[in-house]
Design a protein around this motif. Structure first.
Motif, PDB file in Angstrom:
ATOM      1  N   ILE A 212      -9.299   5.550   3.030  1.00 10.40           N
ATOM      2  CA  ILE A 212      -8.741   6.420   1.982  1.00 10.40           C
ATOM      3  C   ILE A 212      -8.767   5.691   0.645  1.00 10.40           C
ATOM      4  N   ASN A 213      -8.290   4.462   0.634  1.00 11.58           N
ATOM      5  CA  ASN A 213      -8.276   3.695  -0.613  1.00 11.58           C
ATOM      6  C   ASN A 213      -9.684   3.520  -1.165  1.00 11.58           C
ATOM      7  N   MET A 214     -10.639   3.217  -0.283  1.00 10.70           N
ATOM      8  CA  MET A 214     -12.020   3.032  -0.739  1.00 10.70           C
ATOM      9  C   MET A 214     -12.596   4.338  -1.291  1.00 10.70           C
ATOM     10  N   ALA A 215     -12.262   5.463  -0.687  1.00 12.55           N
ATOM     11  CA  ALA A 215     -12.731   6.755  -1.192  1.00 12.55           C
ATOM     12  C   ALA A 215     -12.152   7.033  -2.580  1.00 12.55           C
TER      13      ALA A 215
ATOM     14  N   GLU B 191      -5.331  21.197  -7.861  1.00 10.31           N
ATOM     15  CA  GLU B 191      -5.910  20.959  -6.531  1.00 10.31           C
ATOM     16  C   GLU B 191      -6.024  19.457  -6.255  1.00 10.31           C
ATOM     17  N   LEU B 192      -6.451  18.700  -7.238  1.00 11.57           N
ATOM     18  CA  LEU B 192      -6.560  17.248  -7.076  1.00 11.57           C
ATOM     19  C   LEU B 192      -5.182  16.624  -6.922  1.00 11.57           C
ATOM     20  N   ARG B 193      -4.220  17.098  -7.687  1.00 12.04           N
ATOM     21  CA  ARG B 193      -2.852  16.600  -7.558  1.00 12.04           C
ATOM     22  C   ARG B 193      -2.321  16.847  -6.152  1.00 12.04           C
ATOM     23  N   ALA B 194      -2.586  18.030  -5.613  1.00 10.69           N
ATOM     24  CA  ALA B 194      -2.128  18.355  -4.259  1.00 10.69           C
ATOM     25  C   ALA B 194      -2.795  17.460  -3.216  1.00 10.69           C
ATOM     26  N   ARG B 195      -4.067  17.173  -3.390  1.00  8.86           N
ATOM     27  CA  ARG B 195      -4.779  16.305  -2.442  1.00  8.86           C
ATOM     28  C   ARG B 195      -4.211  14.879  -2.477  1.00  8.86           C
ATOM     29  N   ILE B 196      -3.960  14.389  -3.665  1.00  8.68           N
ATOM     30  CA  ILE B 196      -3.397  13.040  -3.798  1.00  8.68           C
ATOM     31  C   ILE B 196      -2.013  12.982  -3.165  1.00  8.68           C
ATOM     32  N   PHE B 197      -1.211  14.017  -3.382  1.00  3.58           N
ATOM     33  CA  PHE B 197       0.121  14.062  -2.785  1.00  3.58           C
ATOM     34  C   PHE B 197       0.024  14.089  -1.254  1.00  3.58           C
ATOM     35  N   TYR B 198      -0.917  14.871  -0.738  1.00  5.45           N
ATOM     36  CA  TYR B 198      -1.125  14.927   0.715  1.00  5.45           C
ATOM     37  C   TYR B 198      -1.511  13.539   1.252  1.00  5.45           C
ATOM     38  N   LEU B 199      -2.414  12.860   0.549  1.00  7.58           N
ATOM     39  CA  LEU B 199      -2.831  11.523   0.984  1.00  7.58           C
ATOM     40  C   LEU B 199      -1.656  10.546   0.970  1.00  7.58           C
ATOM     41  N   ALA B 200      -0.773  10.703   0.008  1.00 12.21           N
ATOM     42  CA  ALA B 200       0.420   9.850  -0.039  1.00 12.21           C
ATOM     43  C   ALA B 200       1.306  10.112   1.178  1.00 12.21           C
ATOM     44  N   GLU B 201       1.482  11.363   1.536  1.00 11.77           N
ATOM     45  CA  GLU B 201       2.270  11.690   2.729  1.00 11.77           C
ATOM     46  C   GLU B 201       1.605  11.147   3.985  1.00 11.77           C
ATOM     47  N   PHE B 202       0.286  11.317   4.078  1.00 17.29           N
ATOM     48  CA  PHE B 202      -0.451  10.805   5.227  1.00 17.29           C
ATOM     49  C   PHE B 202      -0.299   9.285   5.321  1.00 17.29           C
ATOM     50  N   THR B 203      -0.439   8.611   4.192  1.00 17.04           N
ATOM     51  CA  THR B 203      -0.332   7.155   4.162  1.00 17.04           C
ATOM     52  C   THR B 203       1.032   6.704   4.662  1.00 17.04           C
ATOM     53  N   GLU B 204       2.073   7.385   4.236  1.00 15.72           N
ATOM     54  CA  GLU B 204       3.428   7.043   4.675  1.00 15.72           C
ATOM     55  C   GLU B 204       3.553   7.180   6.194  1.00 15.72           C
ATOM     56  N   GLN B 205       3.122   8.314   6.713  1.00 11.94           N
ATOM     57  CA  GLN B 205       3.239   8.562   8.153  1.00 11.94           C
ATOM     58  C   GLN B 205       2.341   7.632   8.968  1.00 11.94           C
TER      59      GLN B 205
ATOM     60  N   ASN C 166       0.836  -1.209   0.000  1.00 11.56           N
ATOM     61  CA  ASN C 166       0.000   0.000   0.000  1.00 11.56           C
ATOM     62  C   ASN C 166       0.865   1.250   0.000  1.00 11.56           C
ATOM     63  N   ARG C 167       1.938   1.234   0.757  1.00 15.84           N
ATOM     64  CA  ARG C 167       2.875   2.371   0.750  1.00 15.84           C
ATOM     65  C   ARG C 167       3.477   2.585  -0.630  1.00 15.84           C
ATOM     66  N   ARG C 168       3.878   1.488  -1.268  1.00 15.34           N
ATOM     67  CA  ARG C 168       4.450   1.584  -2.626  1.00 15.34           C
ATOM     68  C   ARG C 168       3.430   2.149  -3.605  1.00 15.34           C
ATOM     69  N   LEU C 169       2.188   1.707  -3.484  1.00 17.50           N
ATOM     70  CA  LEU C 169       1.129   2.232  -4.341  1.00 17.50           C
ATOM     71  C   LEU C 169       1.048   3.751  -4.204  1.00 17.50           C
ATOM     72  N   TRP C 170       1.020   4.236  -2.977  1.00 17.45           N
ATOM     73  CA  TRP C 170       0.892   5.669  -2.757  1.00 17.45           C
ATOM     74  C   TRP C 170       2.150   6.433  -3.158  1.00 17.45           C
ATOM     75  N   THR C 171       3.296   5.787  -3.099  1.00 19.52           N
ATOM     76  CA  THR C 171       4.520   6.420  -3.593  1.00 19.52           C
ATOM     77  C   THR C 171       4.430   6.603  -5.104  1.00 19.52           C
ATOM     78  N   VAL C 172       3.920   5.593  -5.791  1.00 18.65           N
ATOM     79  CA  VAL C 172       3.740   5.690  -7.246  1.00 18.65           C
ATOM     80  C   VAL C 172       2.735   6.786  -7.585  1.00 18.65           C
ATOM     81  N   LEU C 173       1.630   6.843  -6.838  1.00 22.06           N
ATOM     82  CA  LEU C 173       0.631   7.887  -7.093  1.00 22.06           C
ATOM     83  C   LEU C 173       1.217   9.280  -6.858  1.00 22.06           C
ATOM     84  N   ALA C 174       1.994   9.437  -5.780  1.00 17.85           N
ATOM     85  CA  ALA C 174       2.613  10.728  -5.485  1.00 17.85           C
ATOM     86  C   ALA C 174       3.592  11.124  -6.577  1.00 17.85           C
TER      87      ALA C 174
END
Length: 124
Positions: A110-113, A78-92, A57-65
Motif C-alpha cells: 500500500i505504501n509503495m503504491a 473519491e481520492l479522499r475516501a480511498r485514502i481514508f479507507y486505506l487508513a482504516e485497513f492499515t489500522e486493522q 506506519n499506523r501514525r502516518l496513516w492516522t495523519v493522512l486520514a
C-alpha cells in the motif's frame, strides 16, 4: 580565488531546493516504508523495533486520514475516501500483524503504491 568563484560558493551554500507539500509527504512515507521493511526483516531478532516501525506506519496513516477528513482538503472526494479507507485497513491489518494473524507485506505494498502515485502526480 576569483570574485566569481567566491560568489558562486556564497550563493551555492544558501540556495536550497524548494520543497512542496507533496515532496514532504513522499519523503515521510518513503522513510517510514523503508523503516518498516527493514524492521520486518529483523522481526525475529528485534521484535521491539518491528513494533515501533509498525506503530510509526499506523501514525502516518492516522495523519493522512485526518488530513483527508478535513473539509478544506482540496483532493477530489473519491481520492479522499480511498485514502481514508486505506487508513482504516492499515489500522486493522496492523493489529492482525501484531497478533501473528497476517503478514506485513500488504502494508508495504500500500505504501509503495501511494509513493508511485505521488511520484506520478509530481511528474504531471
Amino acid at each position: 580565488m576569483t570574485p566569481q568563484t567566491l560568489a558562486q560558493r556564497a550563493y551555492a551554500q544558501t540556495a536550497a531546493p524548494t520543497r512542496t507539500p507533496r515532496d514532504t509527504e513522499y519523503e515521510a512515507i518513503s522513510k517510514i516504508t523503508h523503516r518498516l521493511k527493514a524492521a520486518a526483516a529483523r522481526r525475529k531478532t528485534d521484535f521491539g523495533g518491528f513494533v515501533h516501525a509498525l506503530h510509526e506506519n499506523r501514525r502516518l496513516w492516522t495523519v493522512l486520514a485526518t488530513g483527508v477528513s478535513d473539509s478544506d482538503n482540496a483532493l477530489p472526494n473519491e481520492l479522499r475516501a480511498r485514502i481514508f479507507y486505506l487508513a482504516e485497513f492499515t489500522e486493522q491489518h496492523s493489529s492482525q500483524v501484531l497478533g501473528n494473524k497476517a503478514t506485513v507485506e500488504p502494508l508495504l505494498e500500500i505504501n509503495m503504491a501511494v509513493l508511485r502515485g505521488l511520484r506520478q502526480m509530481g511528474a504531471t
